[in-house]
Design a protein around this motif. Sequence first.
Motif, short mmCIF file in Angstrom:
data_model
loop_
_atom_site.label_atom_id
_atom_site.label_comp_id
_atom_site.label_asym_id
_atom_site.label_seq_id
_atom_site.Cartn_x
_atom_site.Cartn_y
_atom_site.Cartn_z
N GLY A 252 34.27 49.81 46.07
CA GLY A 252 34.64 49.10 44.86
C GLY A 252 35.45 47.87 45.20
N PRO A 253 34.93 46.68 44.87
CA PRO A 253 35.63 45.44 45.22
C PRO A 253 36.94 45.30 44.47
CG PRO A 253 33.75 44.96 43.83
CD PRO A 253 33.71 46.43 44.13
N ASP A 254 37.13 46.07 43.41
CA ASP A 254 38.37 45.94 42.67
C ASP A 254 39.41 46.95 43.14
OD1 ASP A 254 37.39 43.84 41.17
OD2 ASP A 254 36.39 45.21 39.79
N ALA A 255 39.06 47.74 44.15
CA ALA A 255 40.04 48.66 44.73
C ALA A 255 41.06 47.84 45.50
CB ALA A 255 39.32 49.62 45.67
N PRO A 256 42.30 48.36 45.66
CA PRO A 256 43.32 47.59 46.36
C PRO A 256 42.87 47.24 47.78
CG PRO A 256 44.24 49.61 45.45
CD PRO A 256 42.77 49.68 45.24
N LEU A 257 43.26 46.07 48.25
CA LEU A 257 42.85 45.63 49.58
C LEU A 257 43.79 46.20 50.63
CD1 LEU A 257 42.25 42.08 48.34
CD2 LEU A 257 40.50 43.43 49.48
N GLU A 258 43.20 46.54 51.76
CA GLU A 258 44.02 47.17 52.80
C GLU A 258 44.63 46.13 53.74
OE1 GLU A 258 41.20 49.83 54.48
OE2 GLU A 258 41.05 50.86 52.55
N ASP A 259 43.99 44.98 53.85
CA ASP A 259 44.47 43.99 54.81
C ASP A 259 45.44 43.02 54.13
OD1 ASP A 259 44.88 42.02 56.59
OD2 ASP A 259 42.75 41.61 57.03
N PRO A 260 46.75 43.18 54.41
CA PRO A 260 47.75 42.36 53.70
C PRO A 260 47.74 40.90 54.14
CG PRO A 260 48.81 43.74 55.36
CD PRO A 260 47.34 44.07 55.41
N ASP A 261 47.05 40.60 55.27
CA ASP A 261 47.05 39.22 55.75
C ASP A 261 46.08 38.33 54.97
OD1 ASP A 261 48.85 39.95 57.60
OD2 ASP A 261 47.36 40.33 59.18
N ARG A 262 45.13 38.96 54.36
CA ARG A 262 44.14 38.17 53.62
C ARG A 262 44.70 37.76 52.25
NH1 ARG A 262 38.83 40.42 55.58
NH2 ARG A 262 38.53 39.15 57.44
N ASP A 263 44.27 36.61 51.81
CA ASP A 263 44.74 36.12 50.51
C ASP A 263 44.10 36.95 49.39
OD1 ASP A 263 45.47 34.78 48.29
OD2 ASP A 263 44.30 32.97 48.69
N ALA A 264 44.95 37.74 48.73
CA ALA A 264 44.42 38.65 47.72
C ALA A 264 44.71 38.18 46.30
CB ALA A 264 44.99 40.05 47.95
N SER A 265 45.13 36.94 46.15
CA SER A 265 45.41 36.47 44.79
C SER A 265 44.14 35.89 44.19
CB SER A 265 46.51 35.42 44.81
OG SER A 265 46.20 34.44 45.77
N PRO A 266 43.86 36.27 42.93
CA PRO A 266 42.63 35.76 42.31
C PRO A 266 42.66 34.24 42.22
CG PRO A 266 43.91 37.10 40.76
CD PRO A 266 44.66 37.09 42.04
N LYS A 267 41.48 33.63 42.39
CA LYS A 267 41.41 32.17 42.32
C LYS A 267 41.43 31.70 40.86
CE LYS A 267 40.65 30.97 46.75
NZ LYS A 267 41.78 31.71 47.35
N ARG A 268 40.90 32.54 40.00
CA ARG A 268 40.96 32.21 38.57
C ARG A 268 41.02 33.53 37.80
NH1 ARG A 268 35.74 30.15 36.24
NH2 ARG A 268 36.04 28.06 37.05
N ALA A 269 42.02 33.65 36.94
CA ALA A 269 42.20 34.89 36.19
C ALA A 269 41.04 35.10 35.23
CB ALA A 269 43.51 34.84 35.43
N GLN A 270 40.76 36.33 34.89
CA GLN A 270 39.70 36.58 33.92
C GLN A 270 40.20 36.22 32.53
OE1 GLN A 270 39.52 40.77 35.23
NE2 GLN A 270 39.56 41.29 33.07
N SER A 271 39.30 35.77 31.66
CA SER A 271 39.73 35.42 30.32
C SER A 271 40.01 36.70 29.54
CB SER A 271 38.70 34.55 29.62
OG SER A 271 37.45 35.19 29.63
N ALA A 272 40.87 36.57 28.52
CA ALA A 272 41.28 37.73 27.73
C ALA A 272 40.46 37.80 26.45
CB ALA A 272 42.76 37.62 27.41
N PHE A 273 39.90 38.97 26.16
CA PHE A 273 39.18 39.18 24.90
C PHE A 273 39.14 40.67 24.62
CE2 PHE A 273 36.16 38.65 28.44
CZ PHE A 273 35.44 39.84 28.40
#
Length: 366
Positions: A252-273
Amino acid sequence: MDPEAALLRVAYLLDRTLAPSQKALAFAKATETVRSIGPAALAAKAADGTLLELPGIGKSTGSVIAEALAGKVPHYLRTLEEASEVPISDAAAPYRAALKGDCHLHSEWSDGGAPIEVMAATAQALGHQYMVLTDHSPRLTIAHGLNRDRLLDQMAVIENLNEELAPFRILTGMEVDILEHGDLDMDEDLLDRLDIVVASVHSKLKMPAEEMTRRMVLAIASPHTDIVGHITGRKVSSAQVTRVLDGLDQAGPDAPLEDPDRDASPKRAQSAFDAELVFAACARFDKAVEINCRPERQDPPDDLLELALEWGCKISIDTDAHAPGQLEWQAFGCEKAARHDIELDRIVNTWDADTLLEWASSHPTG
Ligand SMILES: [Zn+2]
């Protein structure tokens, strides 16, 4: 190996890795140079060691040409071939095998990098029976959206191409922008003539949830809309992109990432609805929710996809390819479909073209 074929293949593979498009373009440009100069002059230049004097030929393109002329498979090509391979798990393979077409892709008519016929030839080589050409709509000027006249021209071009390519079929379509108040960015009479319409939000992604919900529901309720494209508009982190490209997202790509060195911040937040209302509308009007396969999108997120499935929505697994190599990305969407155990017959592009068209023309009765 033929230098032109080697350069073209490199460009294809670079697109498959989501490399910056300038990189693939450099190889495409070099291909043009090679084509215009001709084999004899090219061989002479290679023998003199003066390939780099040719317009558009740099270090990497030059070495690919030189090695190809020397009868080798260029090192750069060989390495890239392996590194860019699109992985697919045993669980996802039956989904990929069942897909008969791709309902969301672009050509150079809008912001894609290839002519329609190259996209079609690639889709055909990947085993598809059809593709829906969905270039952008007029108000997406940044992506060279098609106005009324250009869309009409494109429809005529498709008609001719279909005669050449039969039994492969290019279905007419558009990725129509969902405007701020829920209107679709194209005249009704033309939307009516298109085979398949993908409706997507591209602007004001941060509007308040209540307004976004109304905007999306109105677009979904339009009888012209068949598929809702990249439903949240999100762009995931580079860490998630890498994981998908490397085939490591089966948990699951939305599971927490194990590698803390990689940039895990979303590039664009999902829109709210209000997702319940949006998916209820999709179910009521019998519209498909797209699984967008682009590695940087991976839309919808897993929790929303689960909700869409609970509501009984149909699904479409589409690449949103902007280059031929990206047509292979359907495998990424198939991983998602496998993780959610989606029944094959509710995925609209497992159907043949006639069944798909019948479904599209049945809207809005649901
Ligand atoms: Zn698109």
